[in-house]
Design a protein around this motif. Structure first.
Motif, PDB file in Angstrom:
ATOM      1  N   GLU A   1       0.832  -1.210   0.000  1.00 60.45           N
ATOM      2  CA  GLU A   1       0.000   0.000   0.000  1.00 60.45           C
ATOM      3  C   GLU A   1       0.858   1.249   0.000  1.00 60.45           C
ATOM      4  N   ILE A   2       0.517   2.181  -0.874  1.00 60.09           N
ATOM      5  CA  ILE A   2       1.152   3.494  -0.920  1.00 60.09           C
ATOM      6  C   ILE A   2       0.171   4.492  -0.330  1.00 60.09           C
ATOM      7  N   LYS A   3       0.563   5.131   0.757  1.00 59.46           N
ATOM      8  CA  LYS A   3      -0.318   6.067   1.456  1.00 59.46           C
ATOM      9  C   LYS A   3      -0.218   7.460   0.827  1.00 59.46           C
ATOM     10  N   PRO A   4      -1.236   8.306   1.044  1.00 58.51           N
ATOM     11  CA  PRO A   4      -1.248   9.622   0.408  1.00 58.51           C
ATOM     12  C   PRO A   4      -0.002  10.462   0.666  1.00 58.51           C
ATOM     13  N   TYR A   5       0.587  10.356   1.871  1.00 57.84           N
ATOM     14  CA  TYR A   5       1.756  11.180   2.146  1.00 57.84           C
ATOM     15  C   TYR A   5       3.037  10.588   1.551  1.00 57.84           C
ATOM     16  N   GLN A   6       2.941   9.432   0.872  1.00 58.32           N
ATOM     17  CA  GLN A   6       4.116   8.779   0.287  1.00 58.32           C
ATOM     18  C   GLN A   6       4.174   8.912  -1.229  1.00 58.32           C
ATOM     19  N   VAL A   7       3.283   9.687  -1.823  1.00 61.91           N
ATOM     20  CA  VAL A   7       3.146   9.672  -3.280  1.00 61.91           C
ATOM     21  C   VAL A   7       4.379  10.173  -4.027  1.00 61.91           C
ATOM     22  N   SER A   8       5.249  10.919  -3.368  1.00 59.84           N
ATOM     23  CA  SER A   8       6.447  11.420  -4.044  1.00 59.84           C
ATOM     24  C   SER A   8       7.659  10.515  -3.815  1.00 59.84           C
ATOM     25  N   GLN A   9       7.457   9.388  -3.142  1.00 60.51           N
ATOM     26  CA  GLN A   9       8.557   8.473  -2.858  1.00 60.51           C
ATOM     27  C   GLN A   9       8.698   7.417  -3.955  1.00 60.51           C
ATOM     28  N   HIS A  10       9.869   6.749  -3.962  1.00 61.61           N
ATOM     29  CA  HIS A  10      10.088   5.639  -4.885  1.00 61.61           C
ATOM     30  C   HIS A  10       9.882   4.321  -4.146  1.00 61.61           C
ATOM     31  N   PHE A  11       9.302   3.324  -4.838  1.00 64.99           N
ATOM     32  CA  PHE A  11       9.007   2.038  -4.221  1.00 64.99           C
ATOM     33  C   PHE A  11       9.668   0.925  -5.030  1.00 64.99           C
ATOM     34  N   HIS A  12      10.718   0.336  -4.450  1.00 64.93           N
ATOM     35  CA  HIS A  12      11.371  -0.813  -5.057  1.00 64.93           C
ATOM     36  C   HIS A  12      11.020  -2.034  -4.216  1.00 64.93           C
ATOM     37  N   VAL A  13      10.376  -3.011  -4.841  1.00 61.55           N
ATOM     38  CA  VAL A  13       9.835  -4.162  -4.112  1.00 61.55           C
ATOM     39  C   VAL A  13      10.443  -5.444  -4.686  1.00 61.55           C
ATOM     40  N   PRO A  14      11.601  -5.868  -4.201  1.00 61.61           N
ATOM     41  CA  PRO A  14      12.262  -7.053  -4.738  1.00 61.61           C
ATOM     42  C   PRO A  14      11.670  -8.351  -4.178  1.00 61.61           C
ATOM     43  N   VAL A  15      12.013  -9.455  -4.834  1.00 65.47           N
ATOM     44  CA  VAL A  15      11.634 -10.789  -4.366  1.00 65.47           C
ATOM     45  C   VAL A  15      12.876 -11.675  -4.372  1.00 65.47           C
ATOM     46  N   LEU A  16      13.132 -12.321  -3.241  1.00 61.35           N
ATOM     47  CA  LEU A  16      14.186 -13.329  -3.129  1.00 61.35           C
ATOM     48  C   LEU A  16      13.486 -14.678  -3.211  1.00 61.35           C
ATOM     49  N   LEU A  17      13.825 -15.446  -4.235  1.00 62.89           N
ATOM     50  CA  LEU A  17      13.010 -16.606  -4.609  1.00 62.89           C
ATOM     51  C   LEU A  17      13.772 -17.926  -4.494  1.00 62.89           C
ATOM     52  N   SER A  18      13.050 -18.952  -4.055  1.00 62.65           N
ATOM     53  CA  SER A  18      13.526 -20.328  -4.139  1.00 62.65           C
ATOM     54  C   SER A  18      12.324 -21.193  -4.497  1.00 62.65           C
ATOM     55  N   PRO A  19      12.526 -22.456  -4.870  1.00 57.16           N
ATOM     56  CA  PRO A  19      11.379 -23.275  -5.294  1.00 57.16           C
ATOM     57  C   PRO A  19      10.302 -23.450  -4.227  1.00 57.16           C
ATOM     58  N   PHE A  20      10.663 -23.341  -2.945  1.00 58.37           N
ATOM     59  CA  PHE A  20       9.689 -23.629  -1.889  1.00 58.37           C
ATOM     60  C   PHE A  20       9.503 -22.481  -0.896  1.00 58.37           C
ATOM     61  N   SER A  21      10.036 -21.298  -1.223  1.00 61.23           N
ATOM     62  CA  SER A  21       9.835 -20.137  -0.349  1.00 61.23           C
ATOM     63  C   SER A  21      10.176 -18.864  -1.126  1.00 61.23           C
ATOM     64  N   TYR A  22       9.729 -17.750  -0.580  1.00 63.22           N
ATOM     65  CA  TYR A  22      10.119 -16.460  -1.141  1.00 63.22           C
ATOM     66  C   TYR A  22      10.083 -15.412  -0.038  1.00 63.22           C
ATOM     67  N   THR A  23      10.863 -14.355  -0.240  1.00 65.28           N
ATOM     68  CA  THR A  23      10.920 -13.239   0.702  1.00 65.28           C
ATOM     69  C   THR A  23      10.813 -11.946  -0.095  1.00 65.28           C
ATOM     70  N   THR A  24      10.112 -10.978   0.477  1.00 63.67           N
ATOM     71  CA  THR A  24      10.012  -9.676  -0.177  1.00 63.67           C
ATOM     72  C   THR A  24      10.212  -8.587   0.860  1.00 63.67           C
ATOM     73  N   TYR A  25      10.576  -7.412   0.399  1.00 66.36           N
ATOM     74  CA  TYR A  25      10.837  -6.288   1.291  1.00 66.36           C
ATOM     75  C   TYR A  25      10.790  -5.010   0.475  1.00 66.36           C
ATOM     76  N   ARG A  26      10.738  -3.878   1.146  1.00 68.94           N
ATOM     77  CA  ARG A  26      10.835  -2.608   0.449  1.00 68.94           C
ATOM     78  C   ARG A  26      12.306  -2.219   0.369  1.00 68.94           C
ATOM     79  N   GLY A  27      12.827  -2.156  -0.854  1.00 66.69           N
ATOM     80  CA  GLY A  27      14.228  -1.818  -1.058  1.00 66.69           C
ATOM     81  C   GLY A  27      14.406  -0.360  -1.401  1.00 66.69           C
ATOM     82  N   SER A  28      15.505  -0.056  -2.072  1.00 62.16           N
ATOM     83  CA  SER A  28      15.816   1.339  -2.421  1.00 62.16           C
ATOM     84  C   SER A  28      16.239   1.424  -3.865  1.00 62.16           C
TER      85      SER A  28
END
Length: 340
Positions: free
Chosen positions: A313-340
């Motif tokens: 979710e991008i909130k109204p006060y965040q509209v001028s920010q950049h959102f990098h959302v990576p995924v670290l992937l394996s066949p049986f799991s994954y991880t995501t986070y807000r990057g830069s």
């Protein structure tokens, strides 16, 4: 009701929303406003086209310094609620750092550091202050003016008794257009590499400020193989809520692309300095990726997730920010986070 309150609005009320006397006077001329959206559109036109740089500085100076707990205690100040998240998350050490950096900022730029503080922690604000300290004066004046307009729109919503809504921060003119507007206020030609001197007495180099990347980006790293996840189809969607027909799950596609040899996804939307607030979903076709990389179309046992969907979710006060959302992937799991 909105109309009743709009009819009774005086110049002093608009002056609370934005500390520029020119702004307040022009708003009174156009009042009453039948809707909040009318008031916001008028405020944008006045702020960017009729208020000059001295008027901007007048508005900046009307705000207490971020972290100054004494200044925001005034009974008629909205800054107390706007800075509540920052004050609640601050300790003496952070407050001292904010005070020190505020002083350095004002010595460099000649005006008060301004940020739309609603919902931001003290550490977020401190980091923004430190990051913006390296900006050119002409660029920082632009950013401060943008932040003032965000604050103005929030306060207009409060004044007219309506909740702050998404369109308050949507539809702003492109940054480069607004930069050219206030270069006109300064009497400087908006030409790259043409030096000039601002009304603040700073030597400046006017430049076109525009984004070179989309506001939402992603990449995939296949941690099971220790290499980028190449050739993964990615879909970006925006949640539109329930339709008039009562249908739910109204996800609207914004764009799609495929990750390259570095695992980075191609553009999912046009480059921009702002993004609409709301809930977004990134969907990665991980099943096809694992089938292809394993060399077999019948490889159901080689992976667990046929698709990976990441909702954020991008909130109204965040509209001028950049959102990098990576995924670290394996066949049986994954991880995501807000990057830069």
């Amino acid at each position: 009701m909105f109309v009743t309150m709009a009819n009774s609005v005086a110049e002093k009320d608009f002056l609370i929303c934005c500390g520029s006397s020119k702004f307040a006077g022009e708003m009174v001329k156009l009042a009453p406003f039948l809707t909040l959206s009318q008031a916001i559109e008028a405020s944008r036109n006045i702020w960017w086209n009729k208020v000059d740089v001295p008027g901007w500085l007048e508005a900046f100076a009307s705000h207490p310094r971020i972290g100054d707990t004494e200044s925001i205690k005034k009974p008629d100040s909205w800054s107390k609620s706007e800075q509540s998240a920052a004050i609640e998350t601050a300790n003496d050490s952070i407050l001292q750092e904010l005070a020190d950096w505020n002083q350095r900022y004002e010595e460099k730029f000649g005006f008060r550091f301004l940020i739309c503080a609603s919902g931001k922690s003290s550490m977020e604000i401190l980091k923004s202050l430190q990051a913006r300290f390296s900006s050119r004066p002409i660029e920082e004046l632009q950013v401060a003016a943008e932040e003032q307009q965000k604050i103005t729109e929030i306060r207009l919503g409060k004044m007219f008794g309506e909740a702050y809504v998404d369109y308050c921060l949507a539809g702003l003119a492109p940054v480069s257009q607004r930069l050219n507007q206030f270069l006109g206020h300064l009497g400087a030609a908006a030409t790259v590499n043409e030096s000039s001197t601002s009304a603040l007495g700073h030597s400046i180099v006017p430049t076109q400020v525009s984004s070179t990347r989309p506001p939402i980006t992603t990449h995939v790293l296949d941690v099971s193989r220790g290499r980028p996840g190449e050739g993964i189809s990615v879909l970006l969607e925006l949640w539109k809520g329930t339709s008039k027909a009562g249908n739910s799950n109204e996800w609207t596609m914004i764009g799609s692309s495929v990750t390259d040899s570095d695992g980075r996804c191609g553009p999912l939307m046009a480059p921009s300095n702002s993004v609409a607030p709301g809930r977004y979903k990134l969907t990665f076709d991980t099943g096809k990726y694992f089938q292809t990389s394993s060399g077999s179309e019948d490889s159901a046992s080689q992976y667990f997730y046929p698709y990976v969907s990441v909702v954020f979710e991008i909130k109204p006060y965040q509209v001028s920010q950049h959102f990098h959302v990576p995924v670290l992937l394996s066949p049986f799991s994954y991880t995501t986070y807000r990057g830069s």
